[in-house]
Design an enzyme around this catalytic site. Structure first.
Site, short mmCIF file in Angstrom:
data_model
loop_
_atom_site.label_atom_id
_atom_site.label_comp_id
_atom_site.label_asym_id
_atom_site.label_seq_id
_atom_site.Cartn_x
_atom_site.Cartn_y
_atom_site.Cartn_z
N CYS A 50 40.03 14.79 62.06
CA CYS A 50 39.35 13.50 62.05
C CYS A 50 40.34 12.35 61.84
O CYS A 50 40.77 12.09 60.70
CB CYS A 50 38.29 13.49 60.94
SG CYS A 50 37.43 11.92 60.81
N CYS B 28 39.02 9.52 59.58
CA CYS B 28 39.00 9.84 58.15
C CYS B 28 40.41 9.85 57.56
O CYS B 28 40.64 9.37 56.45
CB CYS B 28 38.39 11.21 57.89
SG CYS B 28 36.98 11.62 58.90
N ASP B 29 41.38 10.41 58.27
CA ASP B 29 42.68 10.72 57.67
C ASP B 29 43.85 9.93 58.23
O ASP B 29 44.96 10.03 57.72
CB ASP B 29 42.98 12.23 57.85
CG ASP B 29 41.93 13.09 57.17
OD1 ASP B 29 41.42 12.65 56.12
OD2 ASP B 29 41.62 14.17 57.68
#
Ligand code: NAP
Length: 311
Positions: A138, A141-142
């Site tokens: 992701c 997200c990261d």
């Protein structure tokens, strides 16, 4: 006295992604009681998507933002949302009964399967070991953990190329490792990527191992299928976008899945089981897009109403 939790609904939609939230909107607007049940936060894969450029009505929209708007739309006519992973499905009798990992038991006259897909893992050494320590599925997200760093993206589809482009806004370099001699991504997306100076493509190459020191990823081992040579790419992170698999484990014994595990339906989103519908990416379908998921959800919402009028 504590309010008693509602457990019986007209409709339970399992999965609150774009398809599920649209079915919930249509069904609740038809005055049916609806529960959306999800193992995570509503939005599904929207939460893993940066910029969306092909959802009509928006020039570009962020996935999590669209998820929030769809949730508001879905709940404005009374649809409810509950957290839980479905572990058991019982269809005997008039009511469908679902049991979750939280021990909750919900019943409904209609079950809608909208569980979507999850990203496939490569299945190479180091991938699971360094999960959350440099291996990610992701970018939204990261990605921020890799500011000014070098990351590898694995895959050649729309997700790999689009999320790779998103990562170029943060990382200093993005190397996309593609197993064939060409990308699978849509031509327009390929064009945009090719014009991006921070993006580099390595073709005919398979990642065979994720390398790390004890704490974190330090690179990947690769195999060039044309030259037969093995090599290493030093990198701080690995983002894996090698396709997806349907999330149909709780439904596997119902006799409604195809060989790949997707749910078979007719054009009206009905499975072969009375009162059981399937919509969105989890369905056997030629195109998996937010726009098609929303279309599936609208058809199902309408069909559920018809079904309940006759039962
Ligand atoms: P995908 O289209 O299935 O592409 C998967 C990619 O990973 C392909 O390049 C495939 O190579 C490669 N691959 C598969 N297994 C591999 C392995 N073990 N090692 C290395 N590479 C491997 O998956 P996706 O990109 O996640 O997209 C899923 C669906 O969502 C598609 O229908 C896509 O069109 C849609 N989507 C659309 C958009 C958009 O419209 N903007 C954005 C994202 C996703 P091969 O080509 O050799 O098979």
């Amino acid at each position: 006295m504590a309010e008693e939790k509602q457990t019986n609904y007209d409709v339970i939609v399992v999965g609150a992604g774009p398809a599920g939230m649209t079915a919930a909107l249509y069904a609740s607007r038809a005055n049916l009681s609806v529960l959306m049940l999800d193992r995570g936060i509503y939005g599904g894969n929207l939460n893993n998507t940066a910029a969306i450029e092909n959802y009509p009505g928006f020039k570009t929209v962020q996935g999590p933002e669209l998820a929030q708007d769809m949730y508001q739309g879905a709940t404005q006519f009374g649809a409810q949302y509950a957290y839980g992973t479905v572990e058991k499905v019982e269809l005997a009798g008039d009511l469908k009964q679902l049991t979750t990992d939280m021990g909750d038991v919900f019943t409904a006259k209609v079950l809608v399967i909208a569980t979507g897909t999850q990203q496939r893992h490569m299945g190479v050494p180091g991938e699971e070991e360094y999960g959350g320590r440099g291996v990610s599925y992701c970018a939204v997200c990261d990605g921020a953990f890799f500011k000014n760093k070098h990351v590898v993206v694995v895959g050649g589809g729309d997700s790999a190329v689009e999320e790779g482009m998103y990562l170029t806004q943060l990382a200093k370099k993005v190397t996309v490792v593609v197993r064939r001699d060409q990308l699978r991504a849509q031509p327009l997306i390929q064009e945009q990527a090719k014009q991006n100076d921070k993006m580099e493509f390595i073709f005919n190459t398979q990642v065979t191992e994720v390398l790390g020191d004890d704490n974190k990823v330090v690179g990947v081992k690769t195999h060039d299928s044309k030259t037969g040579k093995d090599a290493e790419i030093r990198a701080d992170g690995v983002f894996i976008y090698v396709g997806s698999v349907p999330m149909t484990a709780p439904f596997k014994d119902l006799g409604i899945l195809n060989e790949q595990g997707y749910v078979k339906t007719n054009d009206l989103m009905a499975t072969s089981l009375p009162g059981v519908f399937a919509i969105g990416d989890v369905r056997e379908t030629p195109l998996r897009q937010i726009a098609t998921a929303v279309g599936d959800g609208a058809i199902a919402g309408q069909q559920i109403y018809q079904y309940l009028m006759n039962h």
